[in-house]
Design an enzyme around this catalytic site. Structure first.
Site, PDB file in Angstrom:
ATOM      1  NE  ARG A  57      -3.841  -0.011   2.051  1.00 47.60           N
ATOM      2  CZ  ARG A  57      -4.980  -0.230   2.712  1.00 47.60           C
ATOM      3  NH1 ARG A  57      -5.258   0.458   3.798  1.00 47.60           N
ATOM      4  NH2 ARG A  57      -5.851  -1.127   2.290  1.00 47.60           N
ATOM      5  CE  LYS A  81      -7.601 -10.466   1.870  1.00 46.98           C
ATOM      6  NZ  LYS A  81      -7.371  -9.275   1.026  1.00 46.98           N
ATOM      7  CE  LYS A  93      -2.259  -5.187   1.868  1.00 46.76           C
ATOM      8  NZ  LYS A  93      -3.330  -5.795   1.083  1.00 46.76           N
ATOM      9  CG  ASP A 128      -3.519  -2.701  -0.799  1.00 49.94           C
ATOM     10  OD1 ASP A 128      -4.450  -3.525  -0.858  1.00 49.94           O
ATOM     11  OD2 ASP A 128      -3.518  -1.767   0.023  1.00 49.94           O
ATOM     12  CB  THR A 163     -10.362  -7.921  -5.859  1.00 52.90           C
ATOM     13  OG1 THR A 163      -9.001  -8.353  -5.809  1.00 52.90           O
ATOM     14  CG2 THR A 163     -10.818  -7.522  -4.468  1.00 52.90           C
ATOM     15  CB  ALA A 250     -12.605   3.666  -0.022  1.00 51.75           C
ATOM     16  CB  ALA A 271     -13.050  -4.665  -2.334  1.00 56.69           C
ATOM     17  CB  ALA A 272     -12.638  -1.709   2.337  1.00 56.96           C
TER      18      ALA A 272
END
Ligand code: NAI
Length: 359
Positions: A57, A81, A93, A128, A163, A250, A271-272
């Site tokens: 991100r 996930k 991540k 991301d 996604t 978002a 999706a957030a």
């Protein structure tokens, strides 16, 4: 058994006493490259099931502590996930601190790739918020541990369409249980955030005959969306609208206790990542009969696609696995209903089973 929660406001790396199935992070790496201005944090939450795959991100965090908290929550979410999606992957991540519109340069991305490479494959990165497949190509010049590069560069490309398909498939499962039918025609769906995933989700919803309301503070995103979907309505804030479905696409943390207590929506599915501000919010949703599809169940399409790069699956096989999220989401909702627990707790049971078997 005690069921642990996947989220916490606690940004501690070593200790999560409230999380019985949620082990503490294995490794957190701070990366700085003075020449390019890179400031990144890579968090490897858990590798019991395989290498930690999760996106990078790029975000203008107001404070370093915000970036730390975000990367810890997001990496933990990836463990959940991939475990729930049946993938042999761990959870990781990364965040790059900065404004992608201003600070993102090819040199910075290559420097970041070299840091990813130092982890020797324990962490595999992908896209991301604030990063794209083109960025993965540049990161890939510093490391081979990168998924979702462009197709031209040998990758699987943007994961957003898959996604979105996974979110849509999960929404169909919820609709069947709430309304007795997966027919979305005439249902009002509020899509919050029309970036990479939100736009694709809106396309699927429009095709299904849903009435789409969309919000995004980014003027360019709104303009592109309006040009593509003239039949959708742009609003300032979808959350206060008279919705059947609220689809957060978002940033996380938008499902607050206040929203849970007030929303007109019968379903929350988007999706957030890390949608609930606290796990307790789900009790409020449940008390009002609002069905929440846990974020890490609904938004697994991207990681399934990224994982497919290491498999011999055809595109159709990969897409089928994403569409199978309808069955996975349905199973979670049915388990919740039959056991009298929340959908979040039902999803955590599945994760707990896989992680305990791996240990
Ligand atoms: P993106 O960066 O392409 O789009 C996010 C959009 O949200 C941007 O247009 C931004 O302006 C908008 N936004 C920011 N604050 C907002 C607000 N308060 N209200 C409404 N809109 C707002 O990101 P992308 O890739 O579409 O991801 C969206 C969400 O889905 C993120 O939480 C991400 O972590 C999650 N996700 C994405 C996956 C992927 O494959 N891209 C996979 C799984 C989860």
């Amino acid at each position: 058994m005690t069921i642990a929660h996947s989220q916490s406001s606690d940004a501690s790396v070593f200790s999560h006493p409230d999380m019985t199935i949620d082990p503490p992070h294995e490794q957190v790496v701070f990366c700085r490259d003075a020449a390019t201005g890179l400031r990144a944090i890579i968090a490897i939450h858990n590798t019991a099931l395989g290498p930690a795959l999760g996106g990078t991100r790029f975000y203008p965090y107001a404070a370093e502590a915000d970036a730390v908290g975000d990367v810890l929550r997001l990496s933990r979410g990836m463990t959940f996930k991939s475990a729930a999606a049946g993938l042999d992957l761990g959870g990781g991540k990364a965040v790059i601190i900065g404004d992608p519109d201003v600070d993102k340069t090819p040199e910075l991305l290559r420097a970041y790739g070299r840091f990813v490479d130092t982890l020797g494959g324990r962490y595999i990165t992908a896209g991301d918020v604030g990063t794209t497949s083109d960025d993965m190509d540049l990161i890939g010049q510093g490391t081979r541990y990168v998924a979702s590069k462009t197709v031209a560069n040998g990758g699987c490309g943007d994961t957003a369409p898959m996604t979105a398909l996974g979110v849509f498939s999960s929404l169909l499962a919820a609709a069947e249980r709430v309304w007795g039918s997966a027919d979305l025609s005439g249902r009002v769906v509020g899509v919050e955030g029309v970036g990479k995933v939100g736009t694709h989700l809106a396309g699927l919803l429009v095709d299904a005959g849903a009435v789409v309301l969309a919000a995004d503070p980014h003027a360019l995103a709104r303009e592109a969306f309006a040009a593509r979907f003239p039949q959708a309505k742009i609003v300032d804030d979808v959350r206060s609208a008279d919705l059947d479905v609220y689809a957060p696409c978002a940033m996380g943390g938008t499902v607050t206790a206040d929203l849970a207590g007030e929303t007109a929506a019968a379903i929350v599915c988007g999706a957030a990542n890390n949608q609930l501000t606290t796990p307790q919010v789900e009790q409020v949703l449940g008390s009002r009969g609002v069905v929440w599809v846990p974020d890490y169940i609904a938004n697994a399409g991207g990681v399934i696609q990224a994982f497919s790069e290491q498999q011999t699956w055809t595109f159709d096989q990969m897409q089928q696995k994403v569409e199978d999220l309808r069955g996975r989401a349905g199973h979670v909702l049915d388990t919740a209903a039959s056991k009298g627990i929340t959908s979040g707790d039902a999803a955590r049971l599945i994760v707990a089973e896989r992680l305990s078997a791996a240990r």
